[in-house]
Design a protein around this motif. Structure first.
Motif, mmCIF file in Angstrom:
data_model
loop_
_atom_site.group_PDB
_atom_site.id
_atom_site.type_symbol
_atom_site.label_atom_id
_atom_site.label_comp_id
_atom_site.label_asym_id
_atom_site.label_seq_id
_atom_site.Cartn_x
_atom_site.Cartn_y
_atom_site.Cartn_z
ATOM 1 N N LEU A 1 44.408 29.803 43.383
ATOM 2 C CA LEU A 1 43.516 29.968 42.230
ATOM 3 C C LEU A 1 42.456 31.024 42.505
ATOM 4 N N LEU A 2 41.858 30.930 43.713
ATOM 5 C CA LEU A 2 40.820 31.905 44.069
ATOM 6 C C LEU A 2 41.377 33.315 44.048
ATOM 7 N N PHE A 3 42.613 33.455 44.592
ATOM 8 C CA PHE A 3 43.242 34.777 44.638
ATOM 9 C C PHE A 3 43.467 35.307 43.224
ATOM 10 N N ALA A 4 43.943 34.406 42.342
ATOM 11 C CA ALA A 4 44.208 34.822 40.965
ATOM 12 C C ALA A 4 42.921 35.253 40.273
ATOM 13 N N VAL A 5 41.857 34.457 40.472
ATOM 14 C CA VAL A 5 40.569 34.800 39.844
ATOM 15 C C VAL A 5 40.081 36.150 40.361
ATOM 16 N N GLY A 6 40.207 36.345 41.684
ATOM 17 C CA GLY A 6 39.758 37.602 42.267
ATOM 18 C C GLY A 6 40.538 38.787 41.736
ATOM 19 N N LEU A 7 41.853 38.643 41.651
ATOM 20 C CA LEU A 7 42.694 39.747 41.174
ATOM 21 C C LEU A 7 42.378 40.059 39.714
ATOM 22 N N PHE A 8 42.208 38.981 38.921
ATOM 23 C CA PHE A 8 41.839 39.149 37.517
ATOM 24 C C PHE A 8 40.525 39.926 37.419
ATOM 25 N N GLY A 9 39.551 39.533 38.251
ATOM 26 C CA GLY A 9 38.257 40.198 38.231
ATOM 27 C C GLY A 9 38.364 41.670 38.585
ATOM 28 N N VAL A 10 39.176 41.980 39.622
ATOM 29 C CA VAL A 10 39.317 43.384 40.041
ATOM 30 C C VAL A 10 39.895 44.219 38.906
ATOM 31 N N ILE A 11 40.846 43.620 38.162
ATOM 32 C CA ILE A 11 41.501 44.391 37.106
ATOM 33 C C ILE A 11 40.601 44.515 35.878
ATOM 34 N N VAL A 12 39.897 43.426 35.519
ATOM 35 C CA VAL A 12 39.188 43.398 34.238
ATOM 36 C C VAL A 12 37.773 43.944 34.333
ATOM 37 N N ARG A 13 37.060 43.633 35.404
ATOM 38 C CA ARG A 13 35.637 43.953 35.473
ATOM 39 C C ARG A 13 35.361 45.447 35.463
ATOM 40 N N ARG A 14 34.266 45.841 34.803
ATOM 41 C CA ARG A 14 33.880 47.241 34.776
ATOM 42 C C ARG A 14 32.588 47.485 35.551
ATOM 43 N N ASN A 15 31.890 46.391 35.889
ATOM 44 C CA ASN A 15 30.649 46.535 36.640
ATOM 45 C C ASN A 15 30.982 46.485 38.128
ATOM 46 N N VAL A 16 30.492 47.483 38.882
ATOM 47 C CA VAL A 16 30.916 47.594 40.271
ATOM 48 C C VAL A 16 30.497 46.384 41.090
ATOM 49 N N ILE A 17 29.315 45.807 40.766
ATOM 50 C CA ILE A 17 28.851 44.658 41.546
ATOM 51 C C ILE A 17 29.779 43.462 41.328
ATOM 52 N N SER A 18 30.177 43.237 40.074
ATOM 53 C CA SER A 18 31.119 42.123 39.834
ATOM 54 C C SER A 18 32.453 42.401 40.504
ATOM 55 N N LEU A 19 32.813 43.688 40.544
ATOM 56 C CA LEU A 19 34.048 44.066 41.232
ATOM 57 C C LEU A 19 33.985 43.676 42.705
#
Lengths: 99, 480
Positions: free
Chosen positions: A12-30
């Motif tokens: 789950l953590l991996f999926a959330v992280g991968l989703f975040g890397v793909i979707v997020r536009r703010n570098v800090i959230s990335l």
């Protein structure tokens, strides 16, 4: 907690992280998402270490943590340097290099 | 099983030199730094070449309870890494004179740290060691790309490389965690013993490790960062990325996959072959319309990576041999090409575009002729070094009956001939004024030496093929 739970949690953590890397536009959230990706592997390593009954996994976790810290330091330094030019931490503003 | 510390002496030597570099950096005045640190790094790398040559064992030896294993494959790739880094230092010396930075000392010792990471990476025999050395190398390269003053482009490249590289590292480490769970150990030998059939967990870990390596190598599904980063990073750093990082990643891939996933060699060989063909075409097609030479070379790097990956479908022994030979040729060509670009670059990034190379022949016939050698070698025209590299890959493919893949590689090479000829056309036939900044003799010397090597090894490929065969037999001795 059984090993299977560890596996589900880390997946789950991996999926959330991968989703975040793909979707997020703010570098800090990335960066947060990148840390999540690395830490999902840590959870898995600790879980397997418990299952296998040896300490290879636990020691590996320390190395991953150290690497994650070094990466975060370098990454934030680069972002600060970029912020001085663009007054923004949005990935869409860092786009002079394309095609 | 014992510590056997002396086996890692070359690595420790570079690491100590880098740490000493940090201390010296605090004492020197800024105007002396470039000269001093360039000399210092050249000496360190040069001595280290000899240390590696004298300490590489033919019969594989292990150190740190099997965490590190050295054989001739390691030794040969370390020599290649050190040679590329030497040229990178020579080129950096000229580049740092032209472009200003507050961090001259930092530049050189971070380079040494990256060399240390790459050297450890090719000798790693354990998952955690591989991961840590990979990251030592990558993080140093992120830093190197961002160090120049008033260079927004380099920092953007550093950020992009950082994000993509970290995702790749995280994916690799997740795959490693699964391998650990399957086998209960992180040593290659013991992990390999636990993996025999293609079950779902094995498939998952294999997929994750392959994708992680493709991220680092810049092959097709994950190649997006390559052109941006190669284009944006300062040219000596691009040289380092193109040559050293690629050699280290490829050799680490060979050393990881053959012992660990040996029973599944036909499956992942096929995967790499498909990815390789797609990369070879994608790189060649996208390079066709590039005006910036660095960006064009980045796409050509994707294409070359693809060609190397296809060799993995062959029989293990032949595959290792042809990959190693190609890496030799590729390192020399990349070093020469980016060194050449750096030579012509002037403040404001003039001299990186094809239009800045118009009528270079009129201004400097020697440079124009070395341009021909470099780009024709990249295209694989006989009798230059690049031809033999491609030739051995094709032989390896035809030997196992993969004629389709061999033909595809040939077609991609023919396409790529078009964009390798464009710089030559610009330099010899177009009217105009080439940008030619005052040439730094050391930089010119380094480029001239590599160009000379391209010709010599093109005429006498046996020199490299013999060395590769020695390395191969030593490597095979370790995994049987």
């Amino acid at each position: 907690m059984t090993t299977f739970d560890f596996f589900v949690l880390s997946g789950l953590l991996f999926a959330v992280g991968l989703f975040g890397v793909i979707v997020r536009r703010n570098v800090i959230s990335l960066f947060f998402s990148l840390e999540l990706l690395l830490n999902s592997a840590n959870v898995l390593l600790v879980g397997f270490s418990k299952l296998q009954g040896n300490l290879f996994g636990e020691v590996f976790v320390f190395f991953v943590l150290a690497v994650a810290a070094a990466e975060a330091a370098v990454g934030l330094a680069v972002v600060v340097a970029l912020y001085r030019y663009r007054k923004s931490v949005n990935t869409e503003d860092f786009s002079i290099l394309r095609w | 099983m014992e510590l056997n510390v002396k086996l890692l002496f070359p690595e420790f030597f570079v690491l100590t030199a880098a740490v000493v570099g940090i201390l010296i950096d605090l004492l020197l005045p800024k105007r002396m730094k470039n000269g001093f640190f360039a000399t210092f790094s050249v000496f360190v790398l040069f001595i280290c070449v000899f240390l590696v040559l004298f300490s590489s064992p033919f019969v594989p030896e292990e150190a740190f309870n099997g965490f590190v294993k050295k054989d001739l494959l390691t030794g040969l790739s370390q020599v290649l890494i050190l040679f590329s880094s030497l040229i990178a230092v020579f080129v950096s010396y000229g580049f740092l004179k032209k472009f200003d930075t507050d961090y001259v000392g930092e530049f050189y010792y971070t380079l040494l740290f990256a060399v240390f990471g790459a050297m450890l990476m090719v000798s790693a025999n354990e998952l955690a060691t591989l991961f840590v050395s990979l990251e030592v190398m990558s993080i140093s390269v992120y830093i190197l790309s961002a160090l120049f003053r008033k260079d927004y482009r380099g920092k953007e490249a550093a950020l992009k490389y950082f994000i993509m590289g970290s995702v790749g590292a995280a994916v690799i480490v997740y795959g490693f965690a699964l391998l650990y769970g399957l086998s209960g150990s992180t040593l290659y030998g013991e992990v390999g013993r636990a993996i025999s059939t293609l079950s779902f967990p094995v498939l998952l870990s294999l997929a994750l490790v392959i994708s992680g390596f493709l991220f680092k190598l810049g092959a097709v599904p994950f190649h997006g960062w390559t052109p941006d980063v190669y284009h944006g990073a300062p040219t000596p750093v691009t040289l380092f990325m193109g040559a050293v990082v690629k050699i280290a990643a490829f050799v680490a891939l060979l050393k990881l996959f053959y012992p660990v996933f040996l029973p599944l060699v036909s499956e992942w060989g096929e995967v790499f072959a498909v990815i390789g063909v797609v990369s070879a075409f994608a790189g060649a097609l996208m390079a066709l319309r590039q005006e910036n030479v660095k960006r064009m070379l980045a796409y050509s790097a994707i294409s070359h990576t693809g060609v190397v990956l296809t060799a993995l479908v062959s029989v293990p022994a032949v595959a290792v041999f042809s990959v190693l030979f190609y890496l030799f040729a590729y390192a020399f060509m990349t070093v020469a090409a980016f060194g050449f670009v750096s030579l012509l670059t002037e403040n404001g990034f003039k001299g990186e575009n094809l239009s800045d190379w118009r009528n270079l022949y009129g201004k400097s016939p020697f440079l124009a002729l070395s341009l021909v050698v470099i780009f024709m070698s990249l295209a694989g025209i006989p009798p230059l070094f690049g031809f033999w590299a491609k030739f051995y890959i094709l032989v390896a493919l035809v030997k196992v009956g993969k004629v389709g893949i061999a033909v595809a590689i040939l077609v991609a090479s023919v396409i790529s001939l078009y964009f390798y000829l464009r710089p030559v056309v610009y330099a010899f036939m177009r009217k105009g004024e080439a940008v030619l900044p005052p040439v730094e003799p050391f930089e010119l010397g380094a480029v001239a030496v590599t160009v000379l090597f391209l010709i010599i090894f093109g005429l006498f490929p046996e020199l490299i093929s013999q060395a590769s065969i020695f390395a191969l037999s030593s490597f095979l001795r370790g995994i049987i």
